[in-house]
Design a protein around this motif. Sequence first.
Motif, short mmCIF file in Angstrom:
data_model
loop_
_atom_site.label_atom_id
_atom_site.label_comp_id
_atom_site.label_asym_id
_atom_site.label_seq_id
_atom_site.Cartn_x
_atom_site.Cartn_y
_atom_site.Cartn_z
N GLN A 44 0.96 -1.14 0.07
CA GLN A 44 -0.11 -0.01 0.04
C GLN A 44 0.84 1.22 0.02
OE1 GLN A 44 -0.62 -2.78 2.35
NE2 GLN A 44 -1.93 -3.38 0.61
N GLY A 45 2.39 0.97 -0.08
CA GLY A 45 3.09 2.24 -0.05
C GLY A 45 3.58 2.71 1.37
N PHE A 46 3.21 2.23 2.26
CA PHE A 46 3.44 2.64 3.84
C PHE A 46 4.87 2.21 4.14
CE2 PHE A 46 3.84 2.78 8.21
CZ PHE A 46 3.53 3.82 8.50
N LEU A 47 5.75 3.00 4.61
CA LEU A 47 7.13 2.70 5.04
C LEU A 47 7.31 2.02 6.43
CD1 LEU A 47 10.18 2.80 3.97
CD2 LEU A 47 10.31 4.61 5.60
N ARG A 48 7.58 0.45 6.46
CA ARG A 48 7.51 -0.12 7.64
C ARG A 48 9.04 -0.47 7.93
NH1 ARG A 48 2.30 -2.36 9.26
NH2 ARG A 48 1.27 -2.52 7.21
N PRO A 49 9.44 -0.39 9.28
CA PRO A 49 10.48 -0.51 9.58
C PRO A 49 11.00 -2.08 9.51
CG PRO A 49 9.35 0.54 11.39
CD PRO A 49 8.35 0.14 10.27
N VAL A 50 12.19 -2.38 9.03
CA VAL A 50 12.56 -3.86 9.17
C VAL A 50 13.90 -4.12 9.92
CG1 VAL A 50 11.47 -3.98 6.85
CG2 VAL A 50 13.98 -3.24 6.96
N GLY A 51 14.63 -2.99 10.30
CA GLY A 51 15.64 -3.21 11.04
C GLY A 51 16.65 -2.11 11.17
N ARG A 52 17.86 -2.31 11.43
CA ARG A 52 18.83 -1.33 11.65
C ARG A 52 20.21 -1.80 11.42
NH1 ARG A 52 22.08 -1.24 16.17
NH2 ARG A 52 21.59 -2.41 18.04
N THR A 53 21.32 -0.87 11.28
CA THR A 53 22.49 -1.29 10.93
C THR A 53 23.48 -1.31 12.26
OG1 THR A 53 23.47 0.91 10.58
CG2 THR A 53 22.40 -0.18 8.67
N GLY A 54 24.68 -1.71 12.14
CA GLY A 54 25.47 -1.76 13.29
C GLY A 54 26.16 -0.32 13.05
N PRO A 55 27.11 0.11 13.91
CA PRO A 55 27.67 1.40 13.82
C PRO A 55 28.50 1.45 12.52
CG PRO A 55 28.08 0.37 16.10
CD PRO A 55 27.59 -0.66 15.26
N LEU A 56 28.18 2.79 11.93
CA LEU A 56 28.83 2.82 10.60
C LEU A 56 30.55 3.22 10.61
CD1 LEU A 56 26.40 5.29 8.96
CD2 LEU A 56 26.56 2.65 8.67
N ARG A 57 31.22 3.03 9.86
CA ARG A 57 32.57 3.26 9.66
C ARG A 57 32.52 4.68 9.45
NH1 ARG A 57 35.01 -0.70 5.24
NH2 ARG A 57 33.28 0.41 4.22
N ALA A 58 33.77 5.40 9.70
CA ALA A 58 33.55 6.85 9.44
C ALA A 58 33.49 7.20 8.12
CB ALA A 58 35.08 7.44 10.02
N GLU A 59 34.31 6.59 7.09
CA GLU A 59 34.15 6.96 5.78
C GLU A 59 32.56 6.75 5.21
OE1 GLU A 59 36.33 2.95 5.83
OE2 GLU A 59 36.05 4.88 6.96
N ASP A 60 31.97 5.78 5.95
CA ASP A 60 30.60 5.43 5.38
C ASP A 60 29.64 6.60 5.83
OD1 ASP A 60 31.26 3.02 3.85
OD2 ASP A 60 30.95 1.95 5.64
N ALA A 61 29.93 6.95 7.28
CA ALA A 61 29.07 7.99 8.19
C ALA A 61 29.07 9.36 7.16
CB ALA A 61 29.58 8.07 9.33
N ARG A 62 30.47 9.72 6.56
CA ARG A 62 30.64 10.89 5.86
C ARG A 62 29.99 10.77 4.66
NH1 ARG A 62 35.89 10.51 7.95
NH2 ARG A 62 36.61 9.23 6.20
N LEU A 63 29.91 9.74 3.90
CA LEU A 63 29.07 9.53 2.56
C LEU A 63 27.66 9.63 2.93
CD1 LEU A 63 29.07 8.86 -0.28
CD2 LEU A 63 29.09 6.45 0.17
N VAL A 64 27.09 9.02 3.91
CA VAL A 64 25.78 8.85 3.91
C VAL A 64 25.09 10.34 4.53
CG1 VAL A 64 23.72 8.08 5.42
CG2 VAL A 64 25.42 6.25 4.55
N GLY A 65 26.06 10.93 5.54
CA GLY A 65 25.78 12.04 5.99
C GLY A 65 25.84 13.18 4.81
N GLY A 66 26.55 12.95 3.66
CA GLY A 66 26.79 14.08 2.79
C GLY A 66 25.33 13.99 1.92
N ASN A 67 24.42 13.06 1.78
CA ASN A 67 23.47 12.78 0.96
C ASN A 67 22.10 12.92 1.60
OD1 ASN A 67 24.37 12.03 -1.91
ND2 ASN A 67 25.83 11.09 -0.56
#
Length: 346
Positions: free
Chosen positions: A241-264
């Motif tokens: 039906q188009g509703f966003l359902r939670p399915v989980g979470r990641t573990g802690p992000l590495r510094a380089e991944d955090a910068r990439l995700v944060g920038g977007n």
Amino acid sequence: MEGMTLQPPVEPMLAHAVESVPGTASIGELAYEQKFDGYRALLFTPTRAGGGLLVQTRRGVQIQDHFPDLVAAAGQLPDGLVLDGELVVWDPKDHRFSFEGLQRRTAARGRTARRGLAQSLPAFFIAFDILQQDGIELLRHPYRQRRLRLEALFADHRLSAPWTLCPMTTDLVRAEKWLETQPEPSGVEGIVVKALNQPYHPGHRGWYKLRRRDTTEAIIGAITGTPIRPQLLLLGRRDPQGFLRPVGRTGPLRAEDARLVGGNLTAAAPEHPWTGMRFVSARGSRAALKVTLVSPDLVAEISADAAVDQGGVYRHPVRFKRLRLDVTTEEVALYTATGAQEYPEP
């Protein structure tokens, strides 16, 4: 202790979680067993003193009253037997093993409810070790000998459902295929590695477990930390039906991944579907996570193990692999009632 009769509670031998198969140089020849998504359980059949079938959880709780179907099938088993294995439940409607069904059965109250669930969600005991036979304790025997005894038990007594022999191989190539492919029916979440010459040490982590991991995508709906430096990603999938359902979470992000995700990341609109929703720090925990909702328009590629509840909800934190800027949220698998990987119509 050989010759003594084991009585519950008995601590089961445990496994270390590892990322790769350990070498044989330090622990000798290896065996590989399929690891099923259920409850660890020890099974005790009556001794000459009498009594009935006992089913003990890893924590020492006896739960046989919740499984009248297992009790009814105990006549197939000889007396003086103690087996170690995995307790699972089969959902005939979804044609799969169901962890949720197992939880329902262990939580059921009253004989009528338990018997009804035994009909609709039948239980199976997948045996992978034998700790006692004919009242004789076998803990000091090497795994190789215990496995031969277990196989002979199933053959000599022609054991059938609900009693199942856990698949085992000494062929590393075959074991790796169990990790790489989705067995049918689903319910296998990885492998357990054991040394063939190893005795059974109650309470000791002397085995190794590797979880089967799948690579897939999910939508980033919220974060912990700051939008510039996110720490964890909270993930979702849209239902039909188009509703966003939670399915989980990641573990802690590495510094380089955090910068990439944060920038977007972009700020969430007021009508974000998770507005007012509460998230906890871990499965079964009451501690709330402090989250920041973000616009659900970014797709993360993740690596997840096979422990999945209905709707594709991951029971363990997933691993962030990369940001998929080349994939739209419409291309991500849908949240479904069974957790099957279904995709929107093109």
